[in-house]
Design a protein around this motif. Structure first.
Motif, PDB file in Angstrom:
ATOM      1  N   MET A   2       0.847  -1.194   0.000  1.00  0.00           N
ATOM      2  CA  MET A   2       0.000   0.000   0.000  1.00  0.00           C
ATOM      3  C   MET A   2       0.882   1.243   0.000  1.00  0.00           C
ATOM      4  SD  MET A   2      -3.070   1.046   2.643  1.00  0.00           S
ATOM      5  CE  MET A   2      -3.929  -0.484   2.347  1.00  0.00           C
ATOM      6  N   GLU A   3       0.478   2.254  -0.737  1.00  0.00           N
ATOM      7  CA  GLU A   3       1.231   3.500  -0.840  1.00  0.00           C
ATOM      8  C   GLU A   3       1.246   4.231   0.506  1.00  0.00           C
ATOM      9  OE1 GLU A   3       2.946   4.987  -3.396  1.00  0.00           O
ATOM     10  OE2 GLU A   3       2.739   3.010  -4.330  1.00  0.00           O
ATOM     11  N   ALA A  10      -1.751   6.381   1.307  1.00  0.00           N
ATOM     12  CA  ALA A  10      -2.931   5.636   1.745  1.00  0.00           C
ATOM     13  C   ALA A  10      -2.786   5.186   3.194  1.00  0.00           C
ATOM     14  CB  ALA A  10      -3.146   4.427   0.831  1.00  0.00           C
TER      15      ALA A  10
END
Length: 254
Positions: free
Chosen positions: A1-2, A5
């Protein structure tokens, strides 16, 4: 996940009604913007966006919820000049820089190696305009005073006098007060120069504010040295008779 985020999820959990630690939109936005992974050790990157603190080089990297608690108590405005006492790794300073601008954030820490690391972290995260210096936090930063807001990331028995003196009229100092049991307090300076505890924000647990010589990276802190001196003085005062003074074998009276 970035990371972006992950930051969204982190702040959302702090805003949730079960916690309610982030109540101000501008604080939530700042926490969502600052890349916290730039301020934690490499081995802690996986937990950078969880609500946990980390011990690091004798200091503590505050959890996001603790930073939010400090900033909500600080009630900072976007034009304020701010001093952070106990810069640590620089994360709180970066969040403040998102709110008031880099040029309005000043930070001090008593441990030189931590100051260097804070500068590096802030530069890597894009906040190299924040001023960080190696100082005894209780003395503040008089060259850049007065400050609209001062936040202390260490506990003190009472509000340090020098910090109160460096507030603007109507300025606000947020500091954990107490010894065994601490409470987070907001101290305001009135226009006549006096100060008063304006509000309290629950119990907290911070390390004590260090004084000169008690840096986290010293092998032996001066507090131990001081205690040794005080013990020696007490021991000296309990001596009787010939033990109490040196014998001057070469004195004129002998």
């Amino acid at each position: 996940m970035e990371p972006s985020a992950l930051r969204d999820d982190m702040v959302a959990s702090l805003e949730h009604e079960m916690k309610g630690l982030v109540r101000s939109e501008y604080i939530g936005l700042a926490l969502r913007t600052v890349p916290r992974h730039e301020f934690v050790p490499l081995e802690a990157h996986e937990g950078a966006y969880t609500d946990q603190s980390f011990d690091h080089r004798g200091t503590k990297i505050l959890s996001p919820s603790t930073v939010a608690q400090l900033l909500e108590a600080l009630d900072v405005r976007e034009t304020d000049s701010v001093l952070v006492v106990g810069a640590g790794v620089g994360y709180t300073s970066a969040v403040l820089a998102e709110i008031v601008g880099e040029e309005n954030v000043h930070a001090v820490d008593i441990t030189r190696t931590i100051v260097y690391e804070a500068r590096q972290n802030l530069a890597s995260a894009g906040y190299d305009g924040v001023f960080v210096d190696c100082r005894d936090g209780a003395d503040g930063l008089p060259e850049y005073a007065p400050f609209d807001r001062i936040v202390v990331e260490a506990a003190s028995i009472r509000p340090p006098h020098a910090l109160v003196e460096q507030l603007t009229p109507d300025g606000r100092l947020v500091v954990p007060l107490g010894g065994g049991t601490q409470r987070l307090a907001a101290v305001e300076r009135t226009r006549d120069g006096t100060s008063e505890v304006a509000d309290e924000f629950g119990t907290v647990a911070f390390s004590p504010l260090l004084v000169d010589g008690e840096q986290a990276d010293t092998v032996e802190r001066n507090r131990t040295d001081r205690e040794d001196r005080e013990f020696a003085e007490r021991h000296f005062q309990t001596r009787r008779g010939w033990e109490h003074e040196w014998i001057d074998w070469d004195g004129d009276g002998l």
